[in-house]
Write a protein that holds these residues in place. Structure first.
Motif, PDB file in Angstrom:
ATOM      1  N   ALA A  35      -5.812  11.154   5.997  1.00  0.00           N
ATOM      2  CA  ALA A  35      -6.274  10.259   4.937  1.00  0.00           C
ATOM      3  C   ALA A  35      -5.269   9.135   4.685  1.00  0.00           C
ATOM      4  O   ALA A  35      -5.654   7.979   4.489  1.00  0.00           O
ATOM      5  N   ILE A  36      -3.980   9.472   4.706  1.00  0.00           N
ATOM      6  CA  ILE A  36      -2.949   8.442   4.501  1.00  0.00           C
ATOM      7  C   ILE A  36      -2.983   7.426   5.633  1.00  0.00           C
ATOM      8  O   ILE A  36      -2.895   6.212   5.404  1.00  0.00           O
ATOM      9  N   VAL A  37      -3.111   7.900   6.867  1.00  0.00           N
ATOM     10  CA  VAL A  37      -3.186   6.994   8.013  1.00  0.00           C
ATOM     11  C   VAL A  37      -4.389   6.061   7.878  1.00  0.00           C
ATOM     12  O   VAL A  37      -4.293   4.848   8.118  1.00  0.00           O
ATOM     13  N   LEU A  38      -5.529   6.609   7.466  1.00  0.00           N
ATOM     14  CA  LEU A  38      -6.747   5.818   7.340  1.00  0.00           C
ATOM     15  C   LEU A  38      -6.679   4.847   6.165  1.00  0.00           C
ATOM     16  O   LEU A  38      -6.985   3.649   6.310  1.00  0.00           O
ATOM     17  N   LEU A  39      -6.258   5.330   5.003  1.00  0.00           N
ATOM     18  CA  LEU A  39      -6.268   4.518   3.788  1.00  0.00           C
ATOM     19  C   LEU A  39      -5.268   3.371   3.829  1.00  0.00           C
ATOM     20  O   LEU A  39      -5.520   2.288   3.293  1.00  0.00           O
ATOM     21  N   PHE A  40      -4.129   3.594   4.488  1.00  0.00           N
ATOM     22  CA  PHE A  40      -3.070   2.582   4.480  1.00  0.00           C
ATOM     23  C   PHE A  40      -3.038   1.756   5.772  1.00  0.00           C
ATOM     24  O   PHE A  40      -2.055   1.058   6.035  1.00  0.00           O
ATOM     25  N   SER A  41      -4.117   1.817   6.549  1.00  0.00           N
ATOM     26  CA  SER A  41      -4.147   1.135   7.846  1.00  0.00           C
ATOM     27  C   SER A  41      -4.037  -0.386   7.736  1.00  0.00           C
ATOM     28  O   SER A  41      -3.612  -1.054   8.684  1.00  0.00           O
ATOM     29  N   SER A  42      -4.400  -0.939   6.571  1.00  0.00           N
ATOM     30  CA  SER A  42      -4.339  -2.395   6.398  1.00  0.00           C
ATOM     31  C   SER A  42      -2.936  -2.886   6.063  1.00  0.00           C
ATOM     32  O   SER A  42      -2.655  -4.084   6.116  1.00  0.00           O
TER      33      SER A  42
END
Length: 332
Positions: free
Chosen positions: A290-297
């Motif tokens: 979730a952290i990888v996905l949410l902070f991808s920007s």
């Protein structure tokens, strides 16, 4: 041992943890939930799923780059992050002390710290995600087990409230519709639970079940009737989780990612909710993904995964290691 003051009556009666005065000594495997075949199977399954998720992540993310990002973290960052981790322990102990006091019992803050620190290692390795209920075991001679379990439920509800509020307000301000929707739904669910706590005595259910439900919701019901103490506990909860958010922001800065404090405050709660899903060991894997996905920007995948791994270390395993020498004393 610290002096304990309890009310007379049911709170002083023996609990289900002990059948009589000569009850057996409990082993660590029993208290951590690993002794029963079903729990053992579940624990092994959770570990397998966790390793599978990390295997998948490392197929997509360069492990060497993650290792390099971790090596780049300064010694100062390790110290600050560690201090913030121990602040979680202190704030949680003060909050639990107040919640217990609301019920008319007194457990010193020092003993609250000891119990929380001592059960942290067992809670971290428990396959059932119910390790915090060992607080009831620690206080089995002073307070009703159901009421102590109720304080744990109250704490978890307050945590969900604060995290949801952080995410909901941040989602509105940053126009993150999905985050706003998820956090708003959780807030509505919590409101329903609080309403249940206020009117549980009116439910048409078995008297025995109603009595147990009343004990479980006892601390939450009392808190809703004492606005000042409820506000104080919410403040402690907010400080606790904001310290975790600050810690995460510092970790992102340390690996060279440009993540704003506002977005960290908004997105981290959703990652924490993902970690609550009972499909991996200690929430690892799901929370990391979730952290990888949410902070991808705002960061590279290797930076996000590095921070996710460090979040588990500082948020769970650091205090678990420090708590090992205090297990037996915490469980009395």
């Amino acid at each position: 041992m610290n002096s304990i003051k309890t009310r007379s009556g049911k709170d002083q009666q023996p609990l289900n943890f002990e059948k009589n005065k000569n009850s057996k000594k409990y082993k660590i495997a029993e208290l951590s939930g690993w002794s029963k075949p079903n729990s053992l199977f579940r624990g092994i399954l959770l570990i397998f799923i966790t390793f599978f998720i990390f295997y998948f992540l490392f197929q997509k993310i360069d492990l060497r780059q993650v290792n390099q990002d971790l090596k780049n973290i300064s010694f100062k960052t390790w110290i600050i992050a560690s201090i913030l981790s121990f602040s979680f322990l202190i704030l949680s102990a003060i909050r639990w002390h107040i919640i217990i006091k609301v019920m008319g019992n007194h457990i010193s803050i020092k003993r609250c710290i000891l119990i929380i620190l001592g059960i942290w290692p067992l809670s971290s390795i428990s396959p059932s995600k119910s390790g915090d209920l060992l607080k009831a075991f620690s206080l089995r001679k002073e307070i009703s087990a159901m009421k102590v379990a109720g304080t744990v439920i109250t704490e978890r509800i307050l945590d969900l409230v604060m995290l949801s509020l952080f995410a909901f307000v941040g989602g509105l301000l940053l126009d993150q519709k999905l985050i706003t929707f998820i956090s708003g739904g959780i807030i509505l669910l919590i409101i329903s639970i609080v309403c249940l706590s206020r009117f549980s005595h009116m439910l048409s259910i078995n008297e025995s079940v109603k009595y147990k439900l009343s004990d479980l919701l006892h601390s939450l019901t009392l808190l809703t009737q004492k606005p000042f103490l409820l506000s104080l506990i919410l403040l402690l909860t907010a400080l606790n989780w904001f310290a975790s958010i600050i810690q995460t922001k510092i970790l992102f800065d340390s690996v060279g990612a440009s993540v704003t404090l506002g977005f960290t405050t908004t997105a981290l709660p959703i990652a924490i909710f993902a970690g609550l899903l009972p499909i991996t060991f200690g929430g690892m894997g799901t929370r990391d993904s979730a952290i990888v996905l949410l902070f991808s920007s705002f960061s590279t995948t290797s930076q996000s995964l590095s921070v996710a791994i460090l979040y588990s270390f500082f948020g769970y395993w650091l205090l678990a290691v420090f708590g090992i020498p205090f297990i037996r004393k915490a469980l009395n």
